[in-house]
Design a protein around this motif. Structure first.
Motif, PDB file in Angstrom:
ATOM      1  N   LYS A   1       0.814  -1.336  -0.260  1.00 24.03           N
ATOM      2  CA  LYS A   1      -0.024  -0.128  -0.050  1.00 24.03           C
ATOM      3  C   LYS A   1       0.650   1.225   0.102  1.00 24.03           C
ATOM      4  CE  LYS A   1      -4.060   1.506   2.355  1.00 24.03           C
ATOM      5  NZ  LYS A   1      -5.249   1.741   0.690  1.00 24.03           N
ATOM      6  N   ILE A   2       2.045   1.496   0.102  1.00 27.20           N
ATOM      7  CA  ILE A   2       2.612   2.759   0.569  1.00 27.20           C
ATOM      8  C   ILE A   2       3.591   2.449  -0.862  1.00 27.20           C
ATOM      9  CG2 ILE A   2       4.841   3.235   1.479  1.00 27.20           C
ATOM     10  CD1 ILE A   2       4.014   2.123   4.215  1.00 27.20           C
ATOM     11  N   SER A   3       3.938   1.443  -1.083  1.00 28.71           N
ATOM     12  CA  SER A   3       4.217   1.244  -2.580  1.00 28.71           C
ATOM     13  C   SER A   3       3.558   1.949  -3.557  1.00 28.71           C
ATOM     14  CB  SER A   3       5.366   0.046  -3.029  1.00 28.71           C
ATOM     15  OG  SER A   3       6.094  -0.489  -2.046  1.00 28.71           O
ATOM     16  N   GLU A   4       2.421   1.648  -3.601  1.00 34.03           N
ATOM     17  CA  GLU A   4       1.494   2.202  -4.527  1.00 34.03           C
ATOM     18  C   GLU A   4       1.250   3.340  -3.993  1.00 34.03           C
ATOM     19  OE1 GLU A   4      -1.836  -0.023  -3.824  1.00 34.03           O
ATOM     20  OE2 GLU A   4      -1.729  -1.737  -4.534  1.00 34.03           O
ATOM     21  N   LYS A   5       1.496   3.634  -3.062  1.00 34.57           N
ATOM     22  CA  LYS A   5       1.180   5.727  -2.890  1.00 34.57           C
ATOM     23  C   LYS A   5       1.695   6.511  -2.887  1.00 34.57           C
ATOM     24  CE  LYS A   5      -3.510   5.020  -1.307  1.00 34.57           C
ATOM     25  NZ  LYS A   5      -4.583   6.068  -1.521  1.00 34.57           N
ATOM     26  N   PHE A   6       3.296   5.844  -2.816  1.00 31.00           N
ATOM     27  CA  PHE A   6       4.406   6.761  -2.811  1.00 31.00           C
ATOM     28  C   PHE A   6       5.361   6.046  -4.404  1.00 31.00           C
ATOM     29  CE2 PHE A   6       3.673   8.181   1.577  1.00 31.00           C
ATOM     30  CZ  PHE A   6       3.747   8.864   1.953  1.00 31.00           C
ATOM     31  N   LYS A   7       4.832   5.612  -4.777  1.00 30.25           N
ATOM     32  CA  LYS A   7       5.187   5.538  -6.094  1.00 30.25           C
ATOM     33  C   LYS A   7       6.170   6.093  -6.824  1.00 30.25           C
ATOM     34  CE  LYS A   7       1.416   6.683  -8.950  1.00 30.25           C
ATOM     35  NZ  LYS A   7       0.033   5.755 -10.300  1.00 30.25           N
ATOM     36  N   ASP A   8       6.278   7.429  -6.419  1.00 32.34           N
ATOM     37  CA  ASP A   8       7.091   8.262  -7.553  1.00 32.34           C
ATOM     38  C   ASP A   8       8.418   8.350  -6.422  1.00 32.34           C
ATOM     39  OD1 ASP A   8       5.666   8.715  -9.468  1.00 32.34           O
ATOM     40  OD2 ASP A   8       4.613  10.636  -8.663  1.00 32.34           O
ATOM     41  N   TYR A   9       8.556   7.951  -4.853  1.00 32.22           N
ATOM     42  CA  TYR A   9       9.204   8.291  -4.137  1.00 32.22           C
ATOM     43  C   TYR A   9       9.403   6.547  -3.563  1.00 32.22           C
ATOM     44  CZ  TYR A   9       7.479  12.364  -4.732  1.00 32.22           C
ATOM     45  OH  TYR A   9       7.809  13.947  -5.326  1.00 32.22           O
ATOM     46  N   PRO A  10      10.148   5.356  -4.530  1.00 34.55           N
ATOM     47  CA  PRO A  10      10.200   3.622  -3.749  1.00 34.55           C
ATOM     48  C   PRO A  10      10.750   3.790  -2.642  1.00 34.55           C
ATOM     49  CG  PRO A  10      11.829   3.997  -5.235  1.00 34.55           C
ATOM     50  CD  PRO A  10      10.855   5.953  -5.295  1.00 34.55           C
ATOM     51  N   THR A  11      12.178   4.930  -2.180  1.00 29.38           N
ATOM     52  CA  THR A  11      12.446   5.036  -1.180  1.00 29.38           C
ATOM     53  C   THR A  11      11.475   4.484   0.132  1.00 29.38           C
ATOM     54  OG1 THR A  11      13.045   7.421  -1.256  1.00 29.38           O
ATOM     55  CG2 THR A  11      15.002   5.505  -2.277  1.00 29.38           C
ATOM     56  N   VAL A  12      10.914   5.400   0.160  1.00 33.91           N
ATOM     57  CA  VAL A  12       9.738   5.736   1.533  1.00 33.91           C
ATOM     58  C   VAL A  12       9.752   3.867   1.888  1.00 33.91           C
ATOM     59  CG1 VAL A  12       7.124   6.285   2.517  1.00 33.91           C
ATOM     60  CG2 VAL A  12       8.990   7.609   0.665  1.00 33.91           C
ATOM     61  N   ALA A  13       8.764   3.759   0.615  1.00 31.76           N
ATOM     62  CA  ALA A  13       8.876   1.802   1.451  1.00 31.76           C
ATOM     63  C   ALA A  13      10.119   0.781   2.044  1.00 31.76           C
ATOM     64  CB  ALA A  13       8.206   1.351   0.371  1.00 31.76           C
ATOM     65  N   GLU A  14      10.850   1.190   1.549  1.00 31.61           N
ATOM     66  CA  GLU A  14      12.502   0.591   1.586  1.00 31.61           C
ATOM     67  C   GLU A  14      12.137   1.064   3.149  1.00 31.61           C
ATOM     68  OE1 GLU A  14      15.333   1.884  -1.392  1.00 31.61           O
ATOM     69  OE2 GLU A  14      13.935   0.627  -3.150  1.00 31.61           O
ATOM     70  N   GLU A  15      11.992   2.203   2.967  1.00 28.99           N
ATOM     71  CA  GLU A  15      12.704   2.771   4.998  1.00 28.99           C
ATOM     72  C   GLU A  15      11.498   2.353   5.602  1.00 28.99           C
ATOM     73  OE1 GLU A  15      14.650   4.643   7.098  1.00 28.99           O
ATOM     74  OE2 GLU A  15      15.244   4.442   5.164  1.00 28.99           O
ATOM     75  N   VAL A  16      10.335   2.391   5.676  1.00 25.04           N
ATOM     76  CA  VAL A  16       9.045   0.939   6.334  1.00 25.04           C
ATOM     77  C   VAL A  16       9.877   0.047   6.299  1.00 25.04           C
ATOM     78  CG1 VAL A  16       6.940   0.873   6.792  1.00 25.04           C
ATOM     79  CG2 VAL A  16       7.518   2.969   6.059  1.00 25.04           C
ATOM     80  N   GLU A  17      10.377  -0.326   5.968  1.00 25.97           N
ATOM     81  CA  GLU A  17      10.467  -2.645   5.916  1.00 25.97           C
ATOM     82  C   GLU A  17      11.851  -2.138   6.984  1.00 25.97           C
ATOM     83  OE1 GLU A  17      11.176  -6.089   2.698  1.00 25.97           O
ATOM     84  OE2 GLU A  17      11.294  -4.117   2.013  1.00 25.97           O
ATOM     85  N   LYS A  18      12.544  -1.164   6.321  1.00 23.37           N
ATOM     86  CA  LYS A  18      14.050  -1.087   6.983  1.00 23.37           C
ATOM     87  C   LYS A  18      14.091  -0.630   8.159  1.00 23.37           C
ATOM     88  CE  LYS A  18      17.959   1.923   6.944  1.00 23.37           C
ATOM     89  NZ  LYS A  18      18.817   2.287   6.514  1.00 23.37           N
ATOM     90  N   ARG A  19      12.638  -0.277   9.146  1.00 19.34           N
ATOM     91  CA  ARG A  19      12.459   0.079  10.191  1.00 19.34           C
ATOM     92  C   ARG A  19      11.833  -1.056  11.205  1.00 19.34           C
ATOM     93  NH1 ARG A  19      11.592   7.333  10.632  1.00 19.34           N
ATOM     94  NH2 ARG A  19      13.328   7.691   9.635  1.00 19.34           N
ATOM     95  N   GLY A  20      10.943  -1.330  10.567  1.00 23.40           N
ATOM     96  CA  GLY A  20       9.473  -2.390  10.811  1.00 23.40           C
ATOM     97  C   GLY A  20       8.377  -2.001  11.178  1.00 23.40           C
ATOM     98  N   LEU A  21       8.151  -0.699  10.697  1.00 28.14           N
ATOM     99  CA  LEU A  21       7.281   0.572  11.327  1.00 28.14           C
ATOM    100  C   LEU A  21       5.686  -0.857  10.750  1.00 28.14           C
ATOM    101  CD1 LEU A  21       7.608   3.774   9.704  1.00 28.14           C
ATOM    102  CD2 LEU A  21       8.036   3.052  12.564  1.00 28.14           C
ATOM    103  N   THR A  22       4.737  -0.574  12.444  1.00 23.82           N
ATOM    104  CA  THR A  22       3.382  -1.431  11.137  1.00 23.82           C
ATOM    105  C   THR A  22       2.534  -0.523  11.017  1.00 23.82           C
ATOM    106  OG1 THR A  22       3.233  -1.062  13.762  1.00 23.82           O
ATOM    107  CG2 THR A  22       4.577  -3.183  13.389  1.00 23.82           C
ATOM    108  N   ALA A  23       1.491  -1.342  10.507  1.00 22.53           N
ATOM    109  CA  ALA A  23       0.470   0.192  10.182  1.00 22.53           C
ATOM    110  C   ALA A  23      -0.340   0.647  11.715  1.00 22.53           C
ATOM    111  CB  ALA A  23      -0.824  -1.073   9.512  1.00 22.53           C
ATOM    112  N   GLU A  24      -0.032  -0.179  12.802  1.00 21.42           N
ATOM    113  CA  GLU A  24      -0.371  -0.079  13.698  1.00 21.42           C
ATOM    114  C   GLU A  24       0.508   1.646  14.442  1.00 21.42           C
ATOM    115  OE1 GLU A  24      -1.385  -0.128  18.965  1.00 21.42           O
ATOM    116  OE2 GLU A  24      -2.085  -1.905  17.082  1.00 21.42           O
TER     117      GLU A  24
END
Length: 62
Positions: free
Chosen positions: A21-44
């Motif tokens: 979902k983050i990749s879809e919303k920030f498709k022009d900025y793929p580093t956002v999804a990578e950073e979320v994955e790296k930090r291990g952030l949850t939806a909550e």
């Protein structure tokens, strides 16, 4: 003591769905999804403090 109800839809987000979902919303900025994955952030965590995404986006734009 006030008990906060968790939205059932938010509860169903797995890490994989969240990243998709983050990749879809920030498709022009793929580093956002990578950073979320790296930090291990949850939806909550993101729901509780959505500015986390803005901070990540800001850092990727620098």
């Amino acid at each position: 003591m006030k008990v906060k109800k968790i939205n059932a839809k938010r509860e169903k987000y797995s890490q994989k769905k969240l990243l998709k979902k983050i990749s879809e919303k920030f498709k022009d900025y793929p580093t956002v999804a990578e950073e979320v994955e790296k930090r291990g952030l949850t939806a909550e965590q993101i729901h509780e403090d959505p500015t986390i995404l803005l901070e990540i986006l800001d850092k990727s734009l620098q």
